[in-house]
Design an enzyme around this catalytic site. Sequence first.
Site, PDB file in Angstrom:
ATOM      1  N   GLY A 153      24.413  86.403 -89.298  1.00  0.00           N
ATOM      2  CA  GLY A 153      25.573  87.201 -89.679  1.00  0.00           C
ATOM      3  C   GLY A 153      26.170  86.763 -91.002  1.00  0.00           C
ATOM      4  N   ASP A 154      26.198  85.448 -91.227  1.00  0.00           N
ATOM      5  CA  ASP A 154      26.709  84.922 -92.495  1.00  0.00           C
ATOM      6  C   ASP A 154      25.833  85.377 -93.655  1.00  0.00           C
ATOM      7  OD1 ASP A 154      28.297  83.516 -90.678  1.00  0.00           O
ATOM      8  OD2 ASP A 154      26.970  81.785 -90.725  1.00  0.00           O
TER       9      ASP A 154
END
Length: 304
Positions: free
Chosen positions: A249-250
């Site tokens: 997600g990052d």
Amino acid sequence: MIYTVTLNPSIDYIVHLPAIELGEVNRIQQDFKLPGGKGINVSRILNELEVENTALGFLGGFTGKYIEDWLEAENSKTHFTHVDEATRINVKIKSGMETEMNGPGPNIEPAIAEEFLKQFDTLDPENDIVVLAGSKPTSLPDDYYQTIIRRLTDKGIPFLIDTTGEELKNALPYHPLLVKPNHHELAELFDTTFETDEDILPYGKKLLEAGAQYAIISMAAKGAILFTPEGVYHGTVPKGVLKNSVGSGDSMIAGFVGTYTKTHDPLEAFKVSIACGSATAFADDLAKREKIDALVKQVTISQL
């Protein structure tokens, strides 16, 4: 300049073993010790994309030095605020299912927390953008993210935020450039459940109605949905073997902000975002540029 903020960094100790037996000695087959924290992950992917950035946050002790040394070896720009207590260690156990054990983080003295805020006063609204990502140590005030956001918006500094729950909800009226909950986090935010992908659509739109400029809802193997003022778009996920969901997600955040600041094209940014997230998911550590470039060609975007 893109500034990433990691209030509660970590060393991520990732261990692989065939099975876990409680009360017994378990033999690790393979392990990795990596710098962790959502904002730090964003910075590392931005470096792969050759986008100038500086990592901010709190570091302390031998664990903090480990992270700083690692980032320095990668030629990352950093300007961390140092604290007395050691940065936490998070344990990620991979044995069939993934299990995580995350530490609480160091104590941040009020004077240090206030000093940290002052660096935002020197930013330039024409050239700088801030990525706020991840949890915060329990010693920081509950409204610390809100304090940072008000400091930024008072000066017109654009920001992205990647967090969940009330902190995400409270950030929306300040018009973040992007928010990126996954479909589980989105359901939790609005106290609902999704039976189909179509159920997600009205709630993604609610994020924009509440103030977000763009929103990405990630759905693991089902891809991701981008919500924009002009329309809603679905992006496919490239095929590959899942090795590591930590940091995916990052990586998506980094792919979006790194591309958007260059092109101001949300669809191109969305495409690179998916490629970055997928490339990390298929790697033991975070994605490398060569893999990102290869996967971008496999991502297809369609309007819903």
